[in-house]
Design a protein around this motif. Structure first.
Motif, PDB file in Angstrom:
ATOM      1  N   PHE A  88       1.193  -0.732  -0.239  1.00 18.04           N
ATOM      2  CA  PHE A  88       0.345   0.330   0.153  1.00 18.04           C
ATOM      3  C   PHE A  88       0.852   0.960   0.068  1.00 18.04           C
ATOM      4  O   PHE A  88       1.726   1.830   1.178  1.00 18.04           O
ATOM      5  CB  PHE A  88      -0.887  -0.085   1.133  1.00 18.04           C
ATOM      6  N   TRP A  89       1.130   1.872  -1.291  1.00 14.86           N
ATOM      7  CA  TRP A  89       1.990   2.741  -1.269  1.00 14.86           C
ATOM      8  C   TRP A  89       1.149   4.239  -1.554  1.00 14.86           C
ATOM      9  O   TRP A  89       0.123   4.146  -2.167  1.00 14.86           O
ATOM     10  CB  TRP A  89       3.121   2.870  -2.386  1.00 14.86           C
ATOM     11  N   PRO A  90       2.239   5.391  -0.568  1.00 18.46           N
ATOM     12  CA  PRO A  90       1.580   7.092  -0.793  1.00 18.46           C
ATOM     13  C   PRO A  90       1.046   7.010  -1.982  1.00 18.46           C
ATOM     14  O   PRO A  90       2.060   6.532  -2.520  1.00 18.46           O
ATOM     15  CB  PRO A  90       2.139   7.003   0.197  1.00 18.46           C
ATOM     16  N   ASN A  91       0.328   8.036  -2.914  1.00 16.86           N
ATOM     17  CA  ASN A  91      -0.154   8.534  -3.512  1.00 16.86           C
ATOM     18  C   ASN A  91       1.005  10.042  -3.908  1.00 16.86           C
ATOM     19  O   ASN A  91       1.610  10.307  -2.188  1.00 16.86           O
ATOM     20  CB  ASN A  91      -0.550   9.015  -4.247  1.00 16.86           C
ATOM     21  N   GLY A  92       2.131  10.268  -4.600  1.00 20.16           N
ATOM     22  CA  GLY A  92       2.654  11.798  -4.859  1.00 20.16           C
ATOM     23  C   GLY A  92       4.146  11.306  -4.713  1.00 20.16           C
ATOM     24  O   GLY A  92       4.655  10.524  -4.953  1.00 20.16           O
ATOM     25  N   CYS A  93       5.044  12.450  -4.491  1.00 14.15           N
ATOM     26  CA  CYS A  93       6.668  12.347  -3.778  1.00 14.15           C
ATOM     27  C   CYS A  93       6.900  11.807  -3.795  1.00 14.15           C
ATOM     28  O   CYS A  93       6.915  12.236  -2.222  1.00 14.15           O
ATOM     29  CB  CYS A  93       7.325  13.783  -4.811  1.00 14.15           C
ATOM     30  N   ASP A  94       7.904  11.148  -3.374  1.00 15.48           N
ATOM     31  CA  ASP A  94       9.208  10.342  -2.037  1.00 15.48           C
ATOM     32  C   ASP A  94      10.499  11.219  -1.822  1.00 15.48           C
ATOM     33  O   ASP A  94      10.942  10.441  -1.334  1.00 15.48           O
ATOM     34  CB  ASP A  94       9.519   8.673  -2.071  1.00 15.48           C
ATOM     35  N   TYR A  95      10.668  12.194  -2.665  1.00 15.96           N
ATOM     36  CA  TYR A  95      11.690  12.855  -2.826  1.00 15.96           C
ATOM     37  C   TYR A  95      11.928  14.032  -2.815  1.00 15.96           C
ATOM     38  O   TYR A  95      11.147  14.175  -4.255  1.00 15.96           O
ATOM     39  CB  TYR A  95      12.796  12.413  -3.261  1.00 15.96           C
ATOM     40  N   PHE A  96      12.360  14.896  -3.153  1.00 12.11           N
ATOM     41  CA  PHE A  96      11.997  16.359  -3.583  1.00 12.11           C
ATOM     42  C   PHE A  96      13.485  16.802  -3.667  1.00 12.11           C
ATOM     43  O   PHE A  96      14.527  17.696  -3.192  1.00 12.11           O
ATOM     44  CB  PHE A  96      11.664  17.128  -2.225  1.00 12.11           C
ATOM     45  N   LYS A  97      13.796  16.995  -4.977  1.00 10.40           N
ATOM     46  CA  LYS A  97      15.131  18.252  -5.614  1.00 10.40           C
ATOM     47  C   LYS A  97      14.620  19.107  -6.419  1.00 10.40           C
ATOM     48  O   LYS A  97      13.789  20.062  -6.946  1.00 10.40           O
ATOM     49  CB  LYS A  97      15.158  17.378  -6.815  1.00 10.40           C
ATOM     50  N   LEU A  98      15.286  20.289  -5.573  1.00  7.10           N
ATOM     51  CA  LEU A  98      14.837  21.792  -5.493  1.00  7.10           C
ATOM     52  C   LEU A  98      15.798  21.920  -6.215  1.00  7.10           C
ATOM     53  O   LEU A  98      16.878  22.733  -6.302  1.00  7.10           O
ATOM     54  CB  LEU A  98      15.437  22.540  -4.300  1.00  7.10           C
ATOM     55  N   ASN A  99      15.692  23.211  -7.450  1.00  4.18           N
ATOM     56  CA  ASN A  99      15.866  23.505  -8.905  1.00  4.18           C
ATOM     57  C   ASN A  99      16.008  24.741  -8.354  1.00  4.18           C
ATOM     58  O   ASN A  99      16.753  25.455  -9.155  1.00  4.18           O
ATOM     59  CB  ASN A  99      14.902  23.350 -10.146  1.00  4.18           C
ATOM     60  N   ARG A 100      15.325  25.481  -7.644  1.00  7.26           N
ATOM     61  CA  ARG A 100      15.233  26.661  -7.298  1.00  7.26           C
ATOM     62  C   ARG A 100      15.295  27.220  -6.019  1.00  7.26           C
ATOM     63  O   ARG A 100      15.126  25.733  -4.947  1.00  7.26           O
ATOM     64  CB  ARG A 100      14.084  27.685  -8.081  1.00  7.26           C
ATOM     65  N   SER A 101      15.527  28.130  -5.797  1.00  9.08           N
ATOM     66  CA  SER A 101      15.775  28.067  -3.441  1.00  9.08           C
ATOM     67  C   SER A 101      14.305  28.618  -3.826  1.00  9.08           C
ATOM     68  O   SER A 101      13.519  29.132  -4.294  1.00  9.08           O
ATOM     69  CB  SER A 101      16.889  28.992  -4.045  1.00  9.08           C
ATOM     70  N   LEU A 102      14.359  28.341  -2.307  1.00 13.15           N
ATOM     71  CA  LEU A 102      12.691  29.230  -1.363  1.00 13.15           C
ATOM     72  C   LEU A 102      12.336  30.141  -2.141  1.00 13.15           C
ATOM     73  O   LEU A 102      11.386  31.296  -2.359  1.00 13.15           O
ATOM     74  CB  LEU A 102      12.690  28.397  -0.316  1.00 13.15           C
ATOM     75  N   SER A 103      13.443  31.471  -1.694  1.00 14.16           N
ATOM     76  CA  SER A 103      13.551  32.549  -1.902  1.00 14.16           C
ATOM     77  C   SER A 103      12.889  32.904  -3.185  1.00 14.16           C
ATOM     78  O   SER A 103      12.545  33.935  -4.030  1.00 14.16           O
ATOM     79  CB  SER A 103      14.057  33.645  -1.774  1.00 14.16           C
ATOM     80  N   GLN A 104      13.472  32.535  -4.230  1.00 10.03           N
ATOM     81  CA  GLN A 104      13.022  32.804  -5.787  1.00 10.03           C
ATOM     82  C   GLN A 104      11.604  31.659  -5.952  1.00 10.03           C
ATOM     83  O   GLN A 104      11.082  32.727  -6.796  1.00 10.03           O
ATOM     84  CB  GLN A 104      14.124  31.716  -7.014  1.00 10.03           C
ATOM     85  N   ILE A 105      10.888  31.103  -5.666  1.00  9.00           N
ATOM     86  CA  ILE A 105       9.737  30.476  -5.854  1.00  9.00           C
ATOM     87  C   ILE A 105       9.028  31.614  -5.597  1.00  9.00           C
ATOM     88  O   ILE A 105       8.020  31.978  -5.633  1.00  9.00           O
ATOM     89  CB  ILE A 105       9.350  29.385  -5.706  1.00  9.00           C
ATOM     90  N   LYS A 106       9.212  31.913  -3.917  1.00  8.41           N
ATOM     91  CA  LYS A 106       8.236  32.868  -3.146  1.00  8.41           C
ATOM     92  C   LYS A 106       8.348  34.363  -4.315  1.00  8.41           C
ATOM     93  O   LYS A 106       7.289  34.991  -4.626  1.00  8.41           O
ATOM     94  CB  LYS A 106       8.953  33.466  -1.666  1.00  8.41           C
ATOM     95  N   ASP A 107       9.538  34.691  -4.051  1.00 11.38           N
ATOM     96  CA  ASP A 107       9.226  35.810  -5.127  1.00 11.38           C
ATOM     97  C   ASP A 107       8.283  35.856  -6.717  1.00 11.38           C
ATOM     98  O   ASP A 107       7.586  36.465  -6.842  1.00 11.38           O
ATOM     99  CB  ASP A 107      10.704  36.420  -5.572  1.00 11.38           C
ATOM    100  N   GLU A 108       8.463  34.562  -7.545  1.00 16.17           N
ATOM    101  CA  GLU A 108       7.703  34.373  -8.912  1.00 16.17           C
ATOM    102  C   GLU A 108       6.365  34.614  -8.617  1.00 16.17           C
ATOM    103  O   GLU A 108       5.543  35.400  -9.180  1.00 16.17           O
ATOM    104  CB  GLU A 108       8.280  33.300  -8.875  1.00 16.17           C
TER     105      GLU A 108
END
Length: 194
Positions: A88-108
């Motif tokens: 029984f597997w959870p749906n969604g992502c099991d890892y996160f690779k960040l391509n941009r910084s958190l501040s960049q996406i917040k600014d967007e």
């Protein structure tokens, strides 16, 4: 490998005609409404969905059920499947690779540090109940005075237009961002922001 009901039923036919001898059989489901039908005693609906029961009951070496909140694991138990191994597997992502910084996406998106961010990631179809997220944002804003809030709806589907209208009707359209479908490799950025 049988994916979802039709793929598993195709495997059943192949098995009946002897084409699967000495083969490992894997079945995969993205959840199941069978447990809901049984719990609510919806016998007519169960009869109309007999093929789904047959697919779940099919004997496999491994059955993979995605945990999509439809209680697929319970459905699997209720119909007493003959599968040897069940995961029984959870749906969604099991890892996160960040391509941009958190501040960049917040600014967007113009997100400030004191802004409360909520996200949902799913197809925009009625049974996923994204409307509940919109009602939550409306309640947080109107009943609890939380004004610095953004709700990111990630995904696309037949209910998108209806959900956009609902956001306007609830007076929260400026607090809701319909992102559309986003590739899994970028989802981590949104989870990080939330």
């Amino acid at each position: 490998y049988g994916y979802e009901m039709h793929g598993v039923l195709a495997l059943k036919w192949l098995s009946l005609f002897g084409f699967l001898k000495n083969k490992a059989i894997v079945t995969r489901f993205q959840g199941s409404f069978i447990s809901e039908m049984i719990e609510n005693r919806e016998w007519v609906r169960l009869i109309w969905n007999y093929d789904a029961i047959v697919a779940l009951k099919f004997s496999a070496d491994l059955t993979i059920m995605t945990n999509d909140a439809t209680k697929g694991d319970k459905a699997f138990e209720l119909i007493n499947s003959k599968t040897r191994r069940f995961v029984f597997w959870p749906n969604g992502c099991d890892y996160f690779k960040l391509n941009r910084s958190l501040s960049q996406i917040k600014d967007e998106y113009g997100i400030t540090d004191d802004e409360f961010v909520i996200i949902t990631v799913c197809r925009l179809v009625k049974w996923k109940r994204v409307d509940r997220g919109l009602h939550l944002v409306a309640r947080l804003t109107n009943n609890f005075g939380i004004q610095h809030i953004k709700y990111f709806i990630i995904g696309d589907g037949e209910q998108k237009h209806e959900l956009e209208q609902m956001a306007h009707q609830l007076g929260i359209a400026e607090k809701v961002v319909f992102c559309g479908p986003i590739n899994n490799e970028y989802l981590g950025e949104y989870y990080q922001m939330a």
